[in-house]
Design a protein around this motif. Structure first.
Motif, PDB file in Angstrom:
ATOM      1  N   THR A  51      -8.716  -2.273  -4.352  1.00 20.83           N
ATOM      2  CA  THR A  51      -7.820  -3.332  -4.827  1.00 20.83           C
ATOM      3  C   THR A  51      -6.817  -2.807  -5.854  1.00 20.83           C
ATOM      4  O   THR A  51      -5.824  -3.475  -6.136  1.00 20.83           O
ATOM      5  CB  THR A  51      -8.617  -4.488  -5.443  1.00 20.83           C
ATOM      6  OG1 THR A  51      -9.357  -4.012  -6.582  1.00 20.83           O
ATOM      7  CG2 THR A  51      -9.601  -5.068  -4.425  1.00 20.83           C
ATOM      8  N   GLY A  60      -7.946  -7.069  -0.162  1.00 18.00           N
ATOM      9  CA  GLY A  60      -8.714  -6.077  -0.902  1.00 18.00           C
ATOM     10  C   GLY A  60     -10.021  -5.739  -0.206  1.00 18.00           C
ATOM     11  O   GLY A  60     -10.424  -4.572  -0.144  1.00 18.00           O
ATOM     12  N   MET A  68      -0.898  -6.503  -1.294  1.00 24.02           N
ATOM     13  CA  MET A  68      -1.533  -7.639  -1.936  1.00 24.02           C
ATOM     14  C   MET A  68      -0.549  -8.782  -2.132  1.00 24.02           C
ATOM     15  O   MET A  68       0.619  -8.566  -2.464  1.00 24.02           O
ATOM     16  CB  MET A  68      -2.127  -7.226  -3.297  1.00 24.02           C
ATOM     17  CG  MET A  68      -3.116  -6.083  -3.201  1.00 24.02           C
ATOM     18  SD  MET A  68      -4.504  -6.445  -2.121  1.00 24.02           S
ATOM     19  CE  MET A  68      -5.291  -4.839  -2.013  1.00 24.02           C
TER      20      MET A  68
END
Length: 255
Positions: free
Chosen positions: A164, A142, A126
Motif C-alpha cells: 500500500t 492495496g 490508489m
C-alpha cells in the motif's frame, strides 16, 4: 424367490466388480503419475548437480515445490517453481521465483512490474479522497497488490514489503515495465544509476529472460533482489536465464 435372489446377487457382483475396476484404474493412474514425477525430479536433480547446484522437492499443503540453490559469478541464490492443480473451486497456480540476498538492496523497496508490450498489468493506482468509497477502493487495490507481491516473491519477502506504500515512479520509463516504489524520488536515483539501462537493454535481447513475452517482475528490497513470474520453470535453462539476469541486477549500485 430364488430367481430374484440370484438376479440381485448377479447385479451386486456387477456393481462390486465395476467399483473394483474403477479403483484399480485410478490406482494405476496415480502410480504412473507418481513414477513420472519421481523420474522428472531425478532428472532435474542430475541436471542441477552437473551445474554445481542442489535440488530438492517437497509438498507443502496443496503445492508442489521444486527448489534449486546455486551460485552464479560468485553470487549465491535460490530459485523455486511452485504448482497447485485446479480443483475444489480453486484455480491452478504456477509460479517461478528467483532471489538473492548476497547483496544489499535499497532501504525502500522498488518493484518493476514486467509485462508483455501489447498488454500492461493493472497499475494498482490508489484512489484519492476521504470518502467511504475512496477508502474502500484503496483497501481493495492495496489488498490486490499485496497478494500479487506475495505470489511473485513469496510471503516471507512480502511481509517486508508494504504494497500500500508503493507509488508510481515519475519521470522514468522502461519499455515493458511499470515502476512502483515506496520512495519514488530515491527510486529514480537508483534507476538512473544503471537499472534503467540494464532492463532496457535486456528487453532487446532474445536470450534474456526479459527479452519477450510476459517479463518477470523485479523486486529490489532491503535484503536483496528477487524475480518472479507466472508459469513454471520449463527447463533448467530457464533458471540459468533468471540467475544471469538477477545477478546482473544485484551487482548494480542499488543499495
Amino acid at each position: 424367490m430364488h430367481f430374484f435372489e440370484t438376479r440381485m446377487t448377479y447385479e451386486t457382483a456387477i456393481v462390486v466388480s465395476s467399483i473394483v475396476l474403477v479403483a484399480t484404474v485410478v490406482i494405476l493412474i496415480v502410480m504412473a503419475a507418481s513414477r513420472r514425477l519421481a523420474a522428472q525430479n531425478e532428472e532435474l536433480k542430475q541436471q542441477a548437480s552437473m551445474r554445481g547446484w542442489t535440488f530438492e522437492y517437497e509438498r507443502k499443503g496443496s503445492y508442489r515445490i521444486r527448489r534449486w540453490r546455486g551460485t552464479t559469478d560468485g553470487v549465491a541464490w535460490t530459485a523455486e517453481s511452485l504448482e497447485r492443480r485446479g480443483k475444489e473451486n480453486r484455480r491452478p497456480v504456477r509460479l517461478s521465483r528467483w532471489r538473492t540476498t548476497a547483496s544489499r538492496g535499497p532501504a525502500a523497496p522498488i518493484v518493476c512490474m514486467g509485462h508483455a508490450l501489447d498488454k500492461a498489468p493493472p497499475t494498482f493506482k490508489m484512489a484519492m479522497g476521504d470518502s467511504v468509497f475512496a477508502h474502500l477502493a484503496q483497501k481493495v487495490a492495496g489488498f490486490a497488490f499485496d497478494k500479487a507481491i506475495d505470489s511473485y516473491f513469496g510471503e516471507e519477502i512480502g511481509r517486508d514489503v508494504d504494497a500500500t506504500a508503493l507509488r508510481p515512479v515519475p519521470n522514468v520509463t522502461i519499455p515493458g515495465f511499470i515502476l512502483m516504489a515506496a520512495d519514488p524520488d530515491a527510486a529514480a536515483r537508483v534507476l538512473f544509476q544503471g537499472l534503467t539501462n540494464t532492463l532496457t537493454t535486456a528487453t532487446t535481447d532474445p536470450q534474456s529472460v526479459f527479452g519477450a513475452g510476459d517479463r518477470p517482475w523485479v523486486l529490489l528490497w532491503k535484503d536483496g533482489v528477487s524475480l518472479g513470474r507466472t508459469g513454471r520453470f520449463a527447463a533448467t535453462s530457464d533458471i540459468e536465464k533468471f540467475a544471469r539476469a538477477g545477478v546482473t541486477i544485484a551487482r548494480l549500485p542499488i543499495a
